[in-house]
Design an enzyme around this catalytic site. Structure first.
Site, PDB file in Angstrom:
ATOM      1  N   ARG A 161       0.932  -1.094   0.064  1.00 29.76           N
ATOM      2  CA  ARG A 161       0.050   0.097   0.131  1.00 29.76           C
ATOM      3  C   ARG A 161       0.961   1.389   0.032  1.00 29.76           C
ATOM      4  NH1 ARG A 161      -4.885  -1.860   4.289  1.00 29.76           N
ATOM      5  NH2 ARG A 161      -5.214  -3.952   3.352  1.00 29.76           N
ATOM      6  N   ARG A 202       1.974   1.231  10.278  1.00 34.76           N
ATOM      7  CA  ARG A 202       1.651   1.671   8.988  1.00 34.76           C
ATOM      8  C   ARG A 202       2.762   1.281   7.957  1.00 34.76           C
ATOM      9  NH1 ARG A 202      -3.380   4.007   7.786  1.00 34.76           N
ATOM     10  NH2 ARG A 202      -3.665   4.247  10.056  1.00 34.76           N
ATOM     11  N   GLU A 206      -6.571  -0.918  15.561  1.00 37.31           N
ATOM     12  CA  GLU A 206      -7.257  -1.884  14.768  1.00 37.31           C
ATOM     13  C   GLU A 206      -6.186  -2.976  14.418  1.00 37.31           C
ATOM     14  OE1 GLU A 206      -8.093  -2.378  10.007  1.00 37.31           O
ATOM     15  OE2 GLU A 206      -8.158  -0.107  10.892  1.00 37.31           O
ATOM     16  N   SER A 220     -10.285  -5.762  10.123  1.00 35.44           N
ATOM     17  CA  SER A 220     -11.543  -5.411   9.597  1.00 35.44           C
ATOM     18  C   SER A 220     -12.311  -6.536   8.938  1.00 35.44           C
ATOM     19  CB  SER A 220     -11.560  -4.370   8.468  1.00 35.44           C
ATOM     20  OG  SER A 220     -11.050  -3.078   9.451  1.00 35.44           O
ATOM     21  N   ARG A 260       0.954  -6.388  12.739  1.00 33.75           N
ATOM     22  CA  ARG A 260       0.240  -5.573  13.831  1.00 33.75           C
ATOM     23  C   ARG A 260       0.059  -6.932  15.054  1.00 33.75           C
ATOM     24  NH1 ARG A 260      -3.785  -0.762  12.466  1.00 33.75           N
ATOM     25  NH2 ARG A 260      -2.274   0.318  11.096  1.00 33.75           N
TER      26      ARG A 260
END
Length: 424
Positions: free
Chosen positions: A260, A275, A347, A350, A389
């Protein structure tokens, strides 16, 4: 992608649903373009019918030795008219398609309305955050002190937002991924897949990343894209297919690197591994009957939660509001794990129900038993979990005062029985 027939029949409901996501009323424009397109198509069909009739009359006239100049001129004029109409229809259809493909999915009725993540609603908390008799460190300080995490070396190789893991920490990340895959395949019925991580435009269009979010992706010089998540190849496994009802549900999982650009997150979470441009993730994807997608959503979320439970990590479940759900989602649950280094929940997964939105874009359908017609499947995706994570969470929650890391019991078989990671 939206059902144009449903929009024609329910324009007010469509506008109200999109208004919850901050979109302005647009049904009137869609219906007008659709009416124009259908009118052109009808005229084209009528002209084609007349052209065929005139061509037959020309043949009959010639067989009788009669003149057919007027008919020949008519056919020529009809041909020119058809060419003009076809160009107009092509333009109108492209405009309508661009309009529809740029609109997000309609939120489910029970998705809470809100403008940002501040309006997300907590559903439950599971487990208690650990208490320490010392000031807990974050994963960056812990990892660097263990000589197993280097952002400096990664920077020399690739720049910012990359990391080099080595030694026991690299093995711990690999162990986490293997553990996740084993639980999902052995206990939750997911079939492991090893998909490509380079995909074509159509695959990203099918799941909703293109055309709107191209800036968040990495593209190669030969027009292939690096996947931002295994959701893309896994969901597209059924693109352009008609499944039998007996084939459903299809449940697949994959461990892949994800890429990403983080164009929309400039300056956010710049410290550490939270991130990154490249990270590993175990993805869960379900393709199911429309009547079962709500239950499948709960099932998938539970499968992701099970990983956190077995690792003994405290977490909470939140349902995202209309201002925070993804482009393709109808409803999303986020799992947020407790990170002592930040003293907050972050987070880690999801899980989203996309309804028929992606299926329409992919043309993925099924044939109900005993019926001739087909229906669009429903698609769901979720992280089961983001491996990097999860590594952060394990490092921070299982840290000891001397900077060592206790290996969670469920991971020790994957670590040859290693109980503690210490500085060498």
């Amino acid at each position: 992608m939206h059902d144009i027939r449903w929009i024609r029949e329910n324009p007010d409901d469509f506008d109200k649903a999109l208004a919850k996501r901050g979109s302005s009323a647009i049904s009137a424009e869609i219906i007008a373009k659709d009416a124009d397109r259908r009118s052109l198509q009808t005229e084209l069909q009528e002209i084609q019918t007349r052209r065929n009739e005139a061509s037959k009359q020309i043949g009959i006239a010639k067989s009788k030795g009669e003149g057919a100049d007027s008919l020949i001129n008519e056919v020529s004029e009809l041909k020119d008219r058809m060419q003009t109409l076809e160009e107009r229809e092509k333009t109108v259809s492209a405009d309508l398609n661009d309009l529809l493909t740029g609109l997000p999915n309609i939120p489910a009725d029970d998705t809470p309305q809100g403008e940002s993540e501040e309006d997300n609603v907590e559903i439950r908390k599971v487990g208690q955050p650990p208490s320490f008799s010392f000031e807990p460190k974050d994963h960056v300080e812990l990892g660097e002190n263990l000589s197993g995490m280097s952002f400096e070396r990664a920077g020399k190789l690739s720049g910012a937002r990359f990391v080099v893991l080595s030694g026991a920490l690299a093995r711990l990340e690999r162990s986490l991924a293997a553990f996740m895959l084993d639980v999902q395949t052995r206990e939750h019925g997911y079939t492991e897949v090893a998909p490509p991580v380079l995909v074509k435009d159509d695959a990203l269009f099918g799941t909703g990343q293109l055309p709107k979010f191209s800036e968040d992706l990495f593209k190669t010089t030969d027009d292939l894209w690096l996947i931002p998540t295994a959701e893309v190849p896994l969901t597209n496994l059924v693109a352009d297919e008609i499944l039998s009802e007996a084939d459903l549900p299809v449940r697949v999982t994959a461990l892949t690197p994800c890429f990403r650009s983080e164009a929309g997150a400039a300056g956010k979470d710049t410290r550490g591994m939270l991130r990154q441009h490249q990270f590993n993730k175990v993805e869960l994807v379900s393709i199911c009957h429309p009547e079962n997608s709500v239950d499948e959503h709960e099932r998938m979320t539970g499968a992701a939660e099970e990983i956190l439970k077995r690792l003994g990590l405290a977490y909470r479940v939140v349902v995202l509001c209309t201002g925070d759900i993804g482009f393709s989602a109808r409803k999303t649950y986020d799992l947020e794990v407790w990170l002592p280094g930040q003293n907050t929940y972050r987070e880690i997964s999801s899980c989203s129900n996309c309804g028929a939105f992606q299926a329409r874009r992919m043309k993925a359908r099924f044939r109900p038993e005993g019926e001739k017609g087909t229906q669009f499947v429903h698609t769901l995706n979720g992280s089961g979990l983001a491996v990097g994570r999860c590594l952060i969470a394990v490092i921070e929650n299982y840290q000891n005062e001397d900077g060592s890391i206790t290996v969670p019991e469920v991971l020790r078989p994957y670590m040859d029985g290693l109980e503690r990671i210490s500085a060498e």
